[in-house]
Design an enzyme around this catalytic site. Structure first.
Site, PDB file in Angstrom:
ATOM      1  N   THR A  27       0.845  -1.196   0.000  1.00 29.24           N
ATOM      2  CA  THR A  27       0.000   0.000   0.000  1.00 29.24           C
ATOM      3  C   THR A  27       0.879   1.244   0.000  1.00 29.24           C
ATOM      4  O   THR A  27       1.782   1.375   0.818  1.00 29.24           O
ATOM      5  CB  THR A  27      -0.930  -0.039   1.224  1.00 29.24           C
ATOM      6  OG1 THR A  27      -1.895  -1.060   0.997  1.00 29.24           O
ATOM      7  CG2 THR A  27      -1.640   1.284   1.442  1.00 29.24           C
ATOM      8  N   GLN A 100      -4.019  -7.057  -6.672  1.00 37.64           N
ATOM      9  CA  GLN A 100      -4.614  -7.569  -5.441  1.00 37.64           C
ATOM     10  C   GLN A 100      -5.995  -6.944  -5.238  1.00 37.64           C
ATOM     11  O   GLN A 100      -6.131  -5.717  -5.164  1.00 37.64           O
ATOM     12  CB  GLN A 100      -3.720  -7.286  -4.230  1.00 37.64           C
ATOM     13  CG  GLN A 100      -4.149  -8.163  -3.046  1.00 37.64           C
ATOM     14  CD  GLN A 100      -3.512  -7.768  -1.740  1.00 37.64           C
ATOM     15  OE1 GLN A 100      -3.459  -6.574  -1.411  1.00 37.64           O
ATOM     16  NE2 GLN A 100      -3.032  -8.740  -0.986  1.00 37.64           N
ATOM     17  N   HIS A 176      -7.316 -10.763  -1.672  1.00 35.56           N
ATOM     18  CA  HIS A 176      -6.748 -10.409  -0.362  1.00 35.56           C
ATOM     19  C   HIS A 176      -7.666 -10.957   0.727  1.00 35.56           C
ATOM     20  O   HIS A 176      -8.699 -10.359   1.051  1.00 35.56           O
ATOM     21  CB  HIS A 176      -6.627  -8.892  -0.260  1.00 35.56           C
ATOM     22  CG  HIS A 176      -5.759  -8.406   0.873  1.00 35.56           C
ATOM     23  ND1 HIS A 176      -5.298  -9.235   1.872  1.00 35.56           N
ATOM     24  CD2 HIS A 176      -5.253  -7.169   1.147  1.00 35.56           C
ATOM     25  CE1 HIS A 176      -4.565  -8.520   2.715  1.00 35.56           C
ATOM     26  NE2 HIS A 176      -4.512  -7.264   2.298  1.00 35.56           N
ATOM     27  N   ASN A 179      -4.848 -10.227   6.722  1.00 37.71           N
ATOM     28  CA  ASN A 179      -4.637  -8.949   7.418  1.00 37.71           C
ATOM     29  C   ASN A 179      -5.885  -8.291   7.988  1.00 37.71           C
ATOM     30  O   ASN A 179      -5.951  -7.069   8.115  1.00 37.71           O
ATOM     31  CB  ASN A 179      -3.881  -7.964   6.504  1.00 37.71           C
ATOM     32  CG  ASN A 179      -2.459  -8.447   6.255  1.00 37.71           C
ATOM     33  OD1 ASN A 179      -1.993  -9.362   6.934  1.00 37.71           O
ATOM     34  ND2 ASN A 179      -1.778  -7.846   5.311  1.00 37.71           N
ATOM     35  N   TYR A 181      -8.900  -7.878   6.860  1.00 39.16           N
ATOM     36  CA  TYR A 181      -9.867  -7.187   6.010  1.00 39.16           C
ATOM     37  C   TYR A 181     -11.098  -8.087   5.811  1.00 39.16           C
ATOM     38  O   TYR A 181     -11.253  -9.096   6.492  1.00 39.16           O
ATOM     39  CB  TYR A 181      -9.196  -6.739   4.706  1.00 39.16           C
ATOM     40  CG  TYR A 181      -8.081  -5.751   4.992  1.00 39.16           C
ATOM     41  CD1 TYR A 181      -8.365  -4.498   5.536  1.00 39.16           C
ATOM     42  CD2 TYR A 181      -6.746  -6.094   4.805  1.00 39.16           C
ATOM     43  CE1 TYR A 181      -7.347  -3.598   5.861  1.00 39.16           C
ATOM     44  CE2 TYR A 181      -5.722  -5.202   5.127  1.00 39.16           C
ATOM     45  CZ  TYR A 181      -6.033  -3.955   5.659  1.00 39.16           C
ATOM     46  OH  TYR A 181      -5.031  -3.080   5.990  1.00 39.16           O
ATOM     47  N   ARG A 228      -4.399 -14.733  -0.781  1.00 40.77           N
ATOM     48  CA  ARG A 228      -3.448 -14.473   0.288  1.00 40.77           C
ATOM     49  C   ARG A 228      -4.109 -14.621   1.648  1.00 40.77           C
ATOM     50  O   ARG A 228      -5.182 -14.048   1.892  1.00 40.77           O
ATOM     51  CB  ARG A 228      -2.910 -13.052   0.162  1.00 40.77           C
ATOM     52  CG  ARG A 228      -1.735 -12.773   1.091  1.00 40.77           C
ATOM     53  CD  ARG A 228      -1.292 -11.329   1.004  1.00 40.77           C
ATOM     54  NE  ARG A 228       0.145 -11.212   1.211  1.00 40.77           N
ATOM     55  CZ  ARG A 228       0.756 -10.125   1.666  1.00 40.77           C
ATOM     56  NH1 ARG A 228       0.075  -9.038   1.948  1.00 40.77           N
ATOM     57  NH2 ARG A 228       2.066 -10.099   1.831  1.00 40.77           N
ATOM     58  N   ASN A 236      -4.854  -5.830  12.527  1.00 42.01           N
ATOM     59  CA  ASN A 236      -6.240  -5.343  12.412  1.00 42.01           C
ATOM     60  C   ASN A 236      -7.211  -6.075  13.331  1.00 42.01           C
ATOM     61  O   ASN A 236      -8.397  -6.232  13.011  1.00 42.01           O
ATOM     62  CB  ASN A 236      -6.734  -5.350  10.961  1.00 42.01           C
ATOM     63  CG  ASN A 236      -6.253  -4.128  10.190  1.00 42.01           C
ATOM     64  OD1 ASN A 236      -6.147  -3.043  10.760  1.00 42.01           O
ATOM     65  ND2 ASN A 236      -5.954  -4.295   8.924  1.00 42.01           N
ATOM     66  N   GLY A 318       8.892  -7.326   0.212  1.00 44.40           N
ATOM     67  CA  GLY A 318       8.130  -6.095   0.197  1.00 44.40           C
ATOM     68  C   GLY A 318       9.026  -4.878   0.229  1.00 44.40           C
ATOM     69  O   GLY A 318       9.403  -4.331  -0.813  1.00 44.40           O
ATOM     70  N   ARG A 319       9.396  -4.474   1.451  1.00 42.96           N
ATOM     71  CA  ARG A 319      10.158  -3.238   1.594  1.00 42.96           C
ATOM     72  C   ARG A 319      11.411  -3.191   0.726  1.00 42.96           C
ATOM     73  O   ARG A 319      11.713  -2.131   0.154  1.00 42.96           O
ATOM     74  CB  ARG A 319      10.460  -2.987   3.070  1.00 42.96           C
ATOM     75  CG  ARG A 319       9.216  -2.472   3.803  1.00 42.96           C
ATOM     76  CD  ARG A 319       9.313  -2.549   5.314  1.00 42.96           C
ATOM     77  NE  ARG A 319       9.139  -3.913   5.793  1.00 42.96           N
ATOM     78  CZ  ARG A 319       8.821  -4.246   7.038  1.00 42.96           C
ATOM     79  NH1 ARG A 319       8.654  -3.306   7.952  1.00 42.96           N
ATOM     80  NH2 ARG A 319       8.678  -5.506   7.386  1.00 42.96           N
TER      81      ARG A 319
HETATM   82  C1  8OZ Z   1      -0.376  -0.985   5.238  1.00 40.16           C
HETATM   83  C2  8OZ Z   1      -1.159   0.150   5.275  1.00 40.16           C
HETATM   84  C3  8OZ Z   1      -2.434   0.095   4.789  1.00 40.16           C
HETATM   85  C4  8OZ Z   1      -2.936  -1.082   4.259  1.00 40.16           C
HETATM   86  C5  8OZ Z   1      -2.406  -4.789   4.265  1.00 40.16           C
HETATM   87  C6  8OZ Z   1      -3.392  -3.460   2.520  1.00 40.16           C
HETATM   88  O1  8OZ Z   1      -1.927  -4.841   5.387  1.00 40.16           O
HETATM   89  C7  8OZ Z   1      -2.677  -3.475   3.640  1.00 40.16           C
HETATM   90  C8  8OZ Z   1      -2.146  -2.223   4.223  1.00 40.16           C
HETATM   91  C9  8OZ Z   1      -0.862  -2.159   4.715  1.00 40.16           C
HETATM   92  O2  8OZ Z   1      -2.705  -5.811   3.636  1.00 40.16           O
END
Ligand code: 8OZ
Length: 361
Positions: A27, A100, A176, A179, A181, A228, A236, A318-319
């Site tokens: 993101t 994604q 996705h 995490n 969501y 994923r 979260n 990632g990073r």
């Molecule tokens: C960091 C900031 C905002 C969203 C995730 C889509 O953790 C994110 C996300 C990561 O999967």
């Protein structure tokens, strides 16, 4: 003995990748008005096309699927047209790119939603979590519980977003389901207190995932669909008393489709890989026939070791891909990596996005 290396091509189903290194979904909060990818987005992904596969930043399937400021969508004609420029740029460099597909569910704020609406979720339980809005970091808003009609409409939104992705030229989509969501909110006990067919036991909590996957597969074909999961991540504010049984069943339920891959975050998202040493990722993998993609804190040595051990097929970074557009070359040649500027991760313009240097030559 023929030991595969990270830098050798990888073929499985419709996946035909130049190497086994994958750019993780990241993101960046840099979409333009209308949540449309910009010229800088085209440049950013083109620069990173030497990844075996790019997975784009999470992109909302509908206006209600947005949870943070300036994240891109894949639901409007303008978004589709802009993503088409991204996929053309990556393909012109010989790369491959999946998008994604994201619905944040309760991880949102009314100020980001159409008409200031409340976020939607399996149950009306507010997450102990923050999001980023025009006002900065704020607590997420209280959600309302989805009706069965809301669920059916959202499944249809996923399928339409997948069709949009193919229209935009993507090689496939990653669902996705990690995490904390929307899909993860249905999977986990802490966020799903429903008493209908979508809540209760594991069979019911995996129903929404299964319906989303079925609808997307029917829309674009299983070989273009990955998914994923983050089975033990508390990110979260989600948790479950038996993630092993839950995620093994989730995979059993979708494995009848010849999917492109399953992608797992090992440990806590962006954090400790060993948060739950009791969780058996090898047993989870044994439930799945296709390619296995892993993520979380990998570097060259750990990825080579896990590849040699046969623990995974594809390795997501990632990073390091943010600060090194030519990461694959740097790893292959054992070169130094550019350091990451943590202050330019989210939001802003080209700085910290498209201005990280390539190696000379
Ligand atoms: C960091 C900031 C905002 C969203 C995730 C889509 O953790 C994110 C996300 C990561 O999967």
């Amino acid at each position: 003995m023929n030991i595969p290396t990270l830098f050798a091509p990888f073929k499985s189903g419709a996946l035909d990748l130049a190497n086994r290194l994958v750019m993780a979904p990241l993101t960046r909060n840099r979409a333009g008005p209308g949540q449309v990818p910009t010229d800088d987005t085209v440049t950013y992904y083109r620069q990173r096309a030497s990844a075996g596969l790019i997975i784009t930043e999470a992109s909302q399937i509908s206006p209600m699927g947005q949870g943070y400021l300036d994240t891109p969508g894949i639901h409007s004609p303008e978004q589709i047209a802009a993503w088409k420029r991204v996929t053309e740029a990556v393909h012109a460099e010989g790369g491959r790119i999946f998008i994604q597909l994201w619905h944040v569910g309760r991880i949102s704020h009314s100020s980001l939603l159409p008409g200031g609406a409340a976020p939607v979720a399996p149950s009306a339980i507010t997450a102990n979590s923050k999001t980023f809005t025009a006002e900065g970091f704020v607590d997420v808003s209280a959600p309302r519980a989805m009706s069965v009609e809301d669920i059916q409409a959202t499944v249809a939104d996923y399928a339409q977003a997948a069709r949009n992705a193919i229209e935009a030229g993507f090689d496939g989509v990653e669902v996705h389901a990690a995490n904390g969501y929307l899909i993860d909110q249905f999977l986990r006990e802490s966020s799903n207190h429903r008493e209908d067919a979508y809540g209760g036991g594991i069979e019911n909590r995996t129903r929404f995932l299964a319906e989303v996957m079925d609808a997307i597969v029917a829309a674009i074909g299983a070989e273009r669909v990955g998914v994923r999961f983050s089975p033990v991540s508390p990110f979260n504010d989600v948790s479950d008393s038996n993630p092993q049984a839950l995620f093994e069943h989730a995979i059993e339920r979708i494995d009848h489709h010849p999917l492109a891959y399953v992608h797992v975050i090992e440990g806590a998202t962006g954090g400790d890989r060993e948060i739950d040493p009791g969780f058996d990722f090898a047993a989870l993998r044994a439930k799945f026939k296709g390619a296995w993609m892993v993520n979380n804190g990998y570097d060259h040595a750990l990825a080579e070791a896990r590849l040699a051990a046969g623990a995974a097929d594809l390795f997501c970074l990632g990073r390091p891909f943010i600060s090194n557009p030519d990461l694959v070359r740097r790893l292959r040649e054992g070169r130094e990596l550019n350091p990451l500027d943590g202050s330019t991760l989210y939001g802003g313009g080209a700085e910290g996005y498209t201005d990280y240097p390539f190696l000379a030559g």
